[in-house]
Design an enzyme around this catalytic site. Structure first.
Site, PDB file in Angstrom:
ATOM      1  N   PRO A  58       0.826  -1.208   0.000  1.00  0.00           N
ATOM      2  CA  PRO A  58       0.000   0.000   0.000  1.00  0.00           C
ATOM      3  C   PRO A  58       0.861   1.258   0.000  1.00  0.00           C
ATOM      4  O   PRO A  58       1.759   1.392   0.831  1.00  0.00           O
ATOM      5  CB  PRO A  58      -0.805  -0.130   1.293  1.00  0.00           C
ATOM      6  CG  PRO A  58      -0.810  -1.587   1.598  1.00  0.00           C
ATOM      7  CD  PRO A  58       0.522  -2.097   1.126  1.00  0.00           C
ATOM      8  N   GLU A  59       0.600   2.148  -0.940  1.00  0.00           N
ATOM      9  CA  GLU A  59       1.329   3.401  -1.029  1.00  0.00           C
ATOM     10  C   GLU A  59       0.393   4.547  -0.627  1.00  0.00           C
ATOM     11  O   GLU A  59      -0.706   4.301  -0.144  1.00  0.00           O
ATOM     12  CB  GLU A  59       1.873   3.594  -2.445  1.00  0.00           C
ATOM     13  CG  GLU A  59       2.851   2.513  -2.883  1.00  0.00           C
ATOM     14  CD  GLU A  59       4.201   2.600  -2.174  1.00  0.00           C
ATOM     15  OE1 GLU A  59       4.462   3.598  -1.479  1.00  0.00           O
ATOM     16  OE2 GLU A  59       5.001   1.655  -2.293  1.00  0.00           O
ATOM     17  N   ARG A 113       1.560 -10.544   6.611  1.00  0.00           N
ATOM     18  CA  ARG A 113       3.027 -10.636   6.692  1.00  0.00           C
ATOM     19  C   ARG A 113       3.622  -9.896   7.891  1.00  0.00           C
ATOM     20  O   ARG A 113       4.823  -9.917   8.104  1.00  0.00           O
ATOM     21  CB  ARG A 113       3.657 -10.150   5.387  1.00  0.00           C
ATOM     22  CG  ARG A 113       3.257 -11.011   4.190  1.00  0.00           C
ATOM     23  CD  ARG A 113       3.996 -10.631   2.933  1.00  0.00           C
ATOM     24  NE  ARG A 113       5.426 -10.886   3.041  1.00  0.00           N
ATOM     25  CZ  ARG A 113       6.299 -10.621   2.072  1.00  0.00           C
ATOM     26  NH1 ARG A 113       5.880 -10.102   0.919  1.00  0.00           N
ATOM     27  NH2 ARG A 113       7.578 -10.881   2.232  1.00  0.00           N
ATOM     28  N   ARG A 142      22.780  15.320  -7.499  1.00  0.00           N
ATOM     29  CA  ARG A 142      22.444  13.923  -7.225  1.00  0.00           C
ATOM     30  C   ARG A 142      22.679  13.095  -8.488  1.00  0.00           C
ATOM     31  O   ARG A 142      22.143  13.398  -9.555  1.00  0.00           O
ATOM     32  CB  ARG A 142      20.972  13.789  -6.798  1.00  0.00           C
ATOM     33  CG  ARG A 142      20.625  14.516  -5.501  1.00  0.00           C
ATOM     34  CD  ARG A 142      21.317  13.913  -4.302  1.00  0.00           C
ATOM     35  NE  ARG A 142      21.020  12.497  -4.156  1.00  0.00           N
ATOM     36  CZ  ARG A 142      19.922  12.023  -3.561  1.00  0.00           C
ATOM     37  NH1 ARG A 142      19.024  12.860  -3.059  1.00  0.00           N
ATOM     38  NH2 ARG A 142      19.733  10.723  -3.457  1.00  0.00           N
ATOM     39  N   HIS A 170      -4.937 -13.724  10.711  1.00  0.00           N
ATOM     40  CA  HIS A 170      -4.088 -12.580  10.396  1.00  0.00           C
ATOM     41  C   HIS A 170      -4.673 -11.242  10.857  1.00  0.00           C
ATOM     42  O   HIS A 170      -4.095 -10.200  10.560  1.00  0.00           O
ATOM     43  CB  HIS A 170      -3.746 -12.493   8.902  1.00  0.00           C
ATOM     44  CG  HIS A 170      -3.179 -13.754   8.337  1.00  0.00           C
ATOM     45  ND1 HIS A 170      -2.175 -14.461   8.969  1.00  0.00           N
ATOM     46  CD2 HIS A 170      -3.471 -14.443   7.191  1.00  0.00           C
ATOM     47  CE1 HIS A 170      -1.873 -15.531   8.233  1.00  0.00           C
ATOM     48  NE2 HIS A 170      -2.652 -15.549   7.179  1.00  0.00           N
TER      49      HIS A 170
END
Length: 278
Positions: free
Chosen positions: A2-3, A109, A158, A91
């Site tokens: 998930p972002e 997880r 950079r 879970h």
């Protein structure tokens, strides 16, 4: 994983159900997450009222009377509001009860997090997990030319590829792997271009692209590759809108050139070699 869009979709889903409600109980079913869930939450949180639910990067910040509950979904976590009578699932790790409603973190997880930041430790912005995050893409700080200036200044000297520069989240937060590929395509920038070689006009296009792509992803309910569902249990649909991501060898939707795939930092990147020249 998930972002930002998925976390924002989750926030928008749970906030109307929980804001203004008082916590009746907390149950730690398995506290062995990325960081151990504080066992004291079962005593601290009951009786606390939810004032706001905000987001900082990929963290959900639930403001209570005497502090903030920080929740991170990790790699496979989901957060849903369900009737308290619904049976627990395998879970399910932590539940926050609100009488007849239950906020449940489901995390197969166990890379998620449920942490506590009391007001006695200062403003939530000072939390060590939030201090080094870049600006929010929808904030006034990143609006218009301000966002372009942030990207330009942060990228000077950079040598890292612009894709990795965005993923790091130190200039602007929330541009995850899928959204990096899509934003760079929208801006016409090759993902392997050195960040320090971005021009000001390119930074203008990139800042605009980041905001556009993330807004589209939120409107589509996020992206669902495998695990993510929103607070109602529905998958996100942004993947059907992608122009380059996961479209290797398919024709570019703009110029018909086959989409290419490369690996950067052990993650797949997709781009059009014609629309995104170095």
């Amino acid at each position: 994983m998930p972002e930002l869009p998925e976390v924002e979709v989750t926030r928008l889903g749970i906030a109307p159900h929980l804001q203004g409600r008082v916590i009746s109980a907390v149950k730690i079913l398995d506290g062995r997450l990325r960081w151990p869930v504080p066992s004291t939450l079962t005593k601290i949180l009951p009786g606390q009222k939810v004032h706001t639910i905000e987001r900082r990067g990929k963290y959900l910040l639930i403001e209570l009377d005497i502090g903030h509950l920080l929740i991170h979904l990790g790699m496979t976590g989901t957060l849903r509001v369900l009737p308290s009578t619904d049976p627990l699932k395998l879970h399910d790790r932590v539940t926050v009860e609100f009488g007849k409603l239950s906020l449940r973190l489901h995390d197969p997880r166990k890379f998620g997090a449920v942490l506590w930041h009391p007001r006695t430790k200062g403003p939530i912005e000072k939390n060590v997990l939030l201090q080094k995050l870049g600006v929010e893409p929808f904030s006034t700080e990143f609006a218009g030319e301000l966002g372009a200036e942030i990207l330009y200044r942060a990228s000077r000297k950079r040598t890292v590829a612009v894709k990795q520069f965005l993923l790091a989240g130190q200039a602007v937060v929330g541009v995850g792997n899928i959204y990096c590929s899509e934003s760079l395509f929208e801006a016409g920038i090759h993902p392997a271009k050195a960040a320090g070689k971005l021009t000001r006009p390119q930074c203008v296009r990139l800042a605009e692209a980041v905001r556009l792509i993330l807004k589209k992803a939120i409107a589509a309910g996020g992206s669902s590759l495998k695990d993510f569902v929103n607070s109602d249990g529905d998958p996100g649909h942004f993947m059907v809108q992608t122009k380059v991501y996961d479209r290797k060898d398919e024709p570019c939707k703009v110029c018909k050139t086959p989409i290419k795939q490369i690996v950067q930092g052990q993650r797949s990147t997709y781009f059009c070699p014609t629309c995104q020249k170095r």
